[in-house]
Design an enzyme around this catalytic site. Structure first.
Site, PDB file in Angstrom:
ATOM      1  N   CYS A 347       0.794  -1.234   0.000  1.00 22.26           N
ATOM      2  CA  CYS A 347       0.000   0.000   0.000  1.00 22.26           C
ATOM      3  C   CYS A 347       0.829   1.288   0.000  1.00 22.26           C
ATOM      4  O   CYS A 347       0.484   2.224  -0.736  1.00 22.26           O
ATOM      5  CB  CYS A 347      -1.037  -0.010   1.118  1.00 22.26           C
ATOM      6  SG  CYS A 347      -0.572  -0.782   2.652  1.00 22.26           S
ATOM      7  N   ARG A 376       7.137 -11.147   5.148  1.00 20.35           N
ATOM      8  CA  ARG A 376       6.799 -11.072   6.574  1.00 20.35           C
ATOM      9  C   ARG A 376       7.653 -12.094   7.332  1.00 20.35           C
ATOM     10  O   ARG A 376       7.870 -13.207   6.853  1.00 20.35           O
ATOM     11  CB  ARG A 376       5.318 -11.396   6.797  1.00 20.35           C
ATOM     12  CG  ARG A 376       4.358 -10.618   5.899  1.00 20.35           C
ATOM     13  CD  ARG A 376       3.929  -9.300   6.487  1.00 20.35           C
ATOM     14  NE  ARG A 376       3.128  -8.522   5.530  1.00 20.35           N
ATOM     15  CZ  ARG A 376       1.816  -8.631   5.387  1.00 20.35           C
ATOM     16  NH1 ARG A 376       1.146  -9.477   6.148  1.00 20.35           N
ATOM     17  NH2 ARG A 376       1.166  -7.898   4.505  1.00 20.35           N
ATOM     18  N   GLN A 394       0.736 -10.941  -3.411  1.00 19.80           N
ATOM     19  CA  GLN A 394      -0.680 -10.611  -3.257  1.00 19.80           C
ATOM     20  C   GLN A 394      -1.251 -10.113  -4.574  1.00 19.80           C
ATOM     21  O   GLN A 394      -0.588  -9.380  -5.303  1.00 19.80           O
ATOM     22  CB  GLN A 394      -0.856  -9.519  -2.195  1.00 19.80           C
ATOM     23  CG  GLN A 394      -0.475  -9.949  -0.792  1.00 19.80           C
ATOM     24  CD  GLN A 394      -0.611  -8.810   0.193  1.00 19.80           C
ATOM     25  OE1 GLN A 394      -0.052  -7.749   0.003  1.00 19.80           O
ATOM     26  NE2 GLN A 394      -1.374  -9.031   1.254  1.00 19.80           N
ATOM     27  N   ASP A 396      -2.930  -7.660  -5.226  1.00 27.87           N
ATOM     28  CA  ASP A 396      -3.252  -6.492  -4.423  1.00 27.87           C
ATOM     29  C   ASP A 396      -3.790  -5.361  -5.286  1.00 27.87           C
ATOM     30  O   ASP A 396      -3.384  -5.200  -6.443  1.00 27.87           O
ATOM     31  CB  ASP A 396      -1.977  -6.006  -3.725  1.00 27.87           C
ATOM     32  CG  ASP A 396      -2.228  -5.544  -2.306  1.00 27.87           C
ATOM     33  OD1 ASP A 396      -3.404  -5.397  -1.943  1.00 27.87           O
ATOM     34  OD2 ASP A 396      -1.243  -5.324  -1.580  1.00 27.87           O
ATOM     35  N   HIS A 398      -5.339  -1.071  -4.709  1.00 31.59           N
ATOM     36  CA  HIS A 398      -5.731   0.023  -3.833  1.00 31.59           C
ATOM     37  C   HIS A 398      -6.516   1.030  -4.658  1.00 31.59           C
ATOM     38  O   HIS A 398      -6.079   1.436  -5.735  1.00 31.59           O
ATOM     39  CB  HIS A 398      -4.494   0.649  -3.182  1.00 31.59           C
ATOM     40  CG  HIS A 398      -3.784  -0.316  -2.290  1.00 31.59           C
ATOM     41  ND1 HIS A 398      -2.748  -1.110  -2.732  1.00 31.59           N
ATOM     42  CD2 HIS A 398      -4.019  -0.669  -0.996  1.00 31.59           C
ATOM     43  CE1 HIS A 398      -2.352  -1.898  -1.739  1.00 31.59           C
ATOM     44  NE2 HIS A 398      -3.099  -1.652  -0.684  1.00 31.59           N
ATOM     45  N   LYS A 481     -13.269  -3.828   7.708  1.00 37.67           N
ATOM     46  CA  LYS A 481     -12.899  -4.735   6.616  1.00 37.67           C
ATOM     47  C   LYS A 481     -13.941  -5.831   6.454  1.00 37.67           C
ATOM     48  O   LYS A 481     -14.734  -6.107   7.366  1.00 37.67           O
ATOM     49  CB  LYS A 481     -11.527  -5.358   6.872  1.00 37.67           C
ATOM     50  CG  LYS A 481     -11.446  -6.245   8.107  1.00 37.67           C
ATOM     51  CD  LYS A 481     -10.070  -6.881   8.224  1.00 37.67           C
ATOM     52  CE  LYS A 481      -9.988  -7.805   9.437  1.00 37.67           C
ATOM     53  NZ  LYS A 481      -8.750  -8.580   9.470  1.00 37.67           N
ATOM     54  N   HIS A 527      -8.453  -1.082   0.276  1.00 39.05           N
ATOM     55  CA  HIS A 527      -7.501  -2.167   0.002  1.00 39.05           C
ATOM     56  C   HIS A 527      -8.319  -3.412  -0.365  1.00 39.05           C
ATOM     57  O   HIS A 527      -9.283  -3.729   0.340  1.00 39.05           O
ATOM     58  CB  HIS A 527      -6.673  -2.514   1.244  1.00 39.05           C
ATOM     59  CG  HIS A 527      -6.014  -1.351   1.926  1.00 39.05           C
ATOM     60  ND1 HIS A 527      -4.650  -1.254   2.065  1.00 39.05           N
ATOM     61  CD2 HIS A 527      -6.523  -0.239   2.532  1.00 39.05           C
ATOM     62  CE1 HIS A 527      -4.352  -0.138   2.731  1.00 39.05           C
ATOM     63  NE2 HIS A 527      -5.480   0.487   3.024  1.00 39.05           N
TER      64      HIS A 527
END
Length: 653
Positions: A347, A376, A394, A396, A398, A481, A527
């Site tokens: 992000c 991570r 991911q 991902d 945004h 979320k 997200h």
């Protein structure tokens, strides 16, 4: 796994199945003591799908060979239908019982005090009622609750044995941990055991190796996946699929680096607050030489890496309208150390792309998507094949939008998740709406905006036509979320796709757009990741399909198998024709018998096998076999080609 002590209120809310399993743990302890009277017990809680008890047994190491006799003794105790009786005792009485060995025992054991019970007594807060539960001769320090009688604990099974440090602390004694499970009926127990056997067959680690999908190498590092050619095809097909849907919904594809400066994550708030789940920063070469010359210790280096300048603190606090960075984190500029983080999330990079040019309300929503790899730090004991890793990609995205656009954009994100799950046949799922806990300091931002975002999430979840629950306290720190919890074909649940509304990061990064009033306004950020992580999602898919992927996903879609060399020419023509049509096809024309070729293709879980011999060659046809449906008969090659290309194009299951 450390045992966190539950409050009396939490214990009172224990479900019926957990009460049964908690009671079964006591029955198991009773059985172990009948077999090995010197066993020293620590604690025995219910856990997901079962229970365990930790204990020290110096004169015997429990092995699977002991399971049958422990189960037999447990069933005897169940037949005795012992009553579970609560007893309130004083702290002095509890300590006296522990000193005598009576607590966690069948009788007093002179010279063998209950050492773990003495420690657990000291952990009970002053003023809290100390209680025991007794069934038959066994009495244990316990706040309950339990079932009424041991007769309810007859459908039990010992599952496994492991080692565990007392209280999860590596500095404390290592104990034996015996796991079991219990169900109200024999049918439910049998179904659970069948499910476990099926899960073993579907284990993505086993199938991943057999089907050559991925590899984990010690020299590369645990939790870091090497996608082999077959696995890369599976991943690429999923990426192609989601990319098609992203283009339809107006997303723009971006690419960002695998690292970012620590100041980026100080601004976002992720560093150093989440440093325990991040890889350590990489220090600039010049700064590294400087701290070596100064003789700085590791603790000082980390403190200087995590500190912020007075300017950055002032900016963040001013934007937030409250103290989000405290004075104690400020350090003089000449003491600050710069470095880079392996990016723990995408992000902040996407935020910088949004902020790289002026934005107007006419430009919004801006939807940025990336298959971005993040890192991570997971404890080695928590790593598990592809489903718990240290590096993952991911799907991902945004979205940056106006407040008025939030509800519609959340709906769009949810529709994308539904398309993904329905296409893959994962239609059995529930939805969790994570809300803030107003009494917690974890959640930051304007309460009015939180209320609006939570309302938008509730309304969006209600449109899905599946059950959803609201879970206060489970929001991200920056906004509510929506999580999708998928149930696979054997009933296991996996948390996969997620959509999150964020009012905090646009403030921290001072994002804006020019509104219709020609003034700057703050965008809202969403997200979303339908797959979550490609590694985890593929691990779940492997197990969901048991390696029998639908044709459009299969690394090898068709294998041509010759009966004899007389069919080689036709087989090679067929191979070329299928390959030209864009299919992933292989030809096996070696000297093995056709039965062995079919068996090998079946083991490799190839969706379509085309058997060709002289007869088939003469009529330009193939004998079609499917890995799950069996023999489908002889078809002209043109007909087969028409059918399979349509199947792939439509992504049929």
């Amino acid at each position: 796994m450390s045992a966190e002590r539950k409050t009396l209120e939490e214990r009172a809310q224990m479900s019926d199945i957990d009460r049964l399993r908690h009671s079964s743990a006591h029955v198991m302890a009773t059985a172990i003591l009948r077999l090995w009277p010197n066993a020293q017990f620590a604690y025995g809680p219910p856990v997901e799908n079962g229970f365990y008890y930790d204990f020290d047994l110096p004169d015997h190491r429990i092995t699977p060979d002991d399971f049958e006799k422990i189960e037999a003794e447990m069933k005897k105790i169940a037949k005795e239908n012992q009553k579970f009786e609560w007893k309130g005792i004083s702290r002095d009485e509890a300590k006296a019982m522990a000193q005598s060995g009576r607590l966690g025992g069948l009788s007093e054991r002179p010279g063998n005090p209950s050492v773990f019970k003495l420690d657990l007594i000291d952990k009970i807060p002053e003023g809290e009622q100390i209680s025991c539960f007794q069934n038959g001769e066994f009495i244990d320090l316990c706040a309950g609750p339990h079932v009424g009688y041991s007769g309810k604990c007859k459908h039990v099974k010992i599952m496994s044995v492991a080692s565990a440090f007392y209280m999860g602390d590596e500095t404390k004694p290592q104990l034996q941990r015996l796991y079991g499970t219990a169900f109200p009926t024999s049918e439910e127990l049998a179904k659970h055991l069948e499910q476990l056997e099926e899960a073993k067959k579907r284990d993505h680690r086993k199938l991943g190796k057999e089907l050559k999908l991925f590899h984990i190498d010690e020299d590369v590092g645990q939790g870091l996946i090497l996608w082999t050619p077959n696995g890369a095809i599976l991943r690429q097909e999923l990426q192609n699929f989601i990319s098609e849907e992203l283009r339809k919904q107006g997303y723009s594809q971006v690419f960002t680096p695998h690292i970012g400066k620590t100041v980026l994550y100080k601004t976002s708030g992720h560093f150093p607050y989440y440093k325990d789940s991040q890889f350590a920063p990489v220090i600039e070469n010049d700064d590294l030489a400087k701290v070596i010359k100064e003789g700085c210790g590791c603790c000082e280096v980390m403190e200087r890496l995590g500190a912020v300048s007075a300017k950055l603190r002032s900016q963040l606090n001013e934007r937030a309208g409250t103290e989000v960075v405290t004075e104690d984190r400020v350090m003089a500029d000449d003491k600050l150390l710069d470095g880079f983080l392996l990016k723990p999330m995408n992000c902040p990079h996407h935020i910088k792309i949004y902020d790289s040019q002026p934005r107007s309300y006419r430009d919004l929503p801006v939807r940025l998507a990336e298959f971005g790899t993040v890192y991570r730090w997971e404890q080695s004991g928590e790593l598990n094949g592809m489903t718990r890793v240290r590096g993952f990609t991911q799907d991902d995205a945004h979205l940056f939008c106006t407040e008025e656009q939030v509800a519609a954009e959340v709906l769009g994100c949810l529709s994308l998740v539904k398309i993904v799950l329905n296409t893959l046949g994962m239609t059995d799922y529930r939805v969790r709406v994570g809300l803030r806990d107003p009494d917690s300091s974890k959640f930051t931002g304007d309460p009015a905006k939180w209320d609006a975002a939570e309302d938008a999430c509730r309304k969006a979840a209600a449109t899905l036509g599946v059950p959803f629950t609201e879970e206060p306290g489970e929001a991200a720190f920056y906004g509510p979320k929506i999580d999708f919890v998928i149930k696979d074909v054997i009933g296991r649940e996996w948390q996969l796709g997620t959509v999150q509304v964020d009012y905090v990061l646009p403030v921290r990064f001072d994002l804006s757009y020019n509104g219709p009033d020609n003034k700057p306004h703050r965008p809202v950020m969403i997200h979303r990741a339908p797959f979550g992580s490609m590694e985890r999602f593929c691990g779940v898919l492997i197990e969901h399909f048991a390696g029998h992927f639908p044709t459009w996903l299969a690394p090898e879609q068709v294998r041509i198998l010759t009966i004899s060399e007389k069919a080689d020419a036709f087989a090679e023509e067929t191979f070329a024709q299928l390959k030209a049509a864009g299919l992933r096809v292989a030809l096996n024309n070696d000297a093995d018998k056709i039965g062995a070729k079919i068996r090998n293709a079946q083991l490799d879980k190839i969706p379509s096998m085309l058997v060709v011999g002289e007869k088939e060659a003469a009529v330009q046809s193939v004998a079609v076999r499917h890995s799950k449906k069996g023999d489908l008969g002889v078809k002209p090659i043109a007909d087969f080609l028409t059918e399979i290309t349509a199947e792939v194009k439509e992504r049929r299951l």
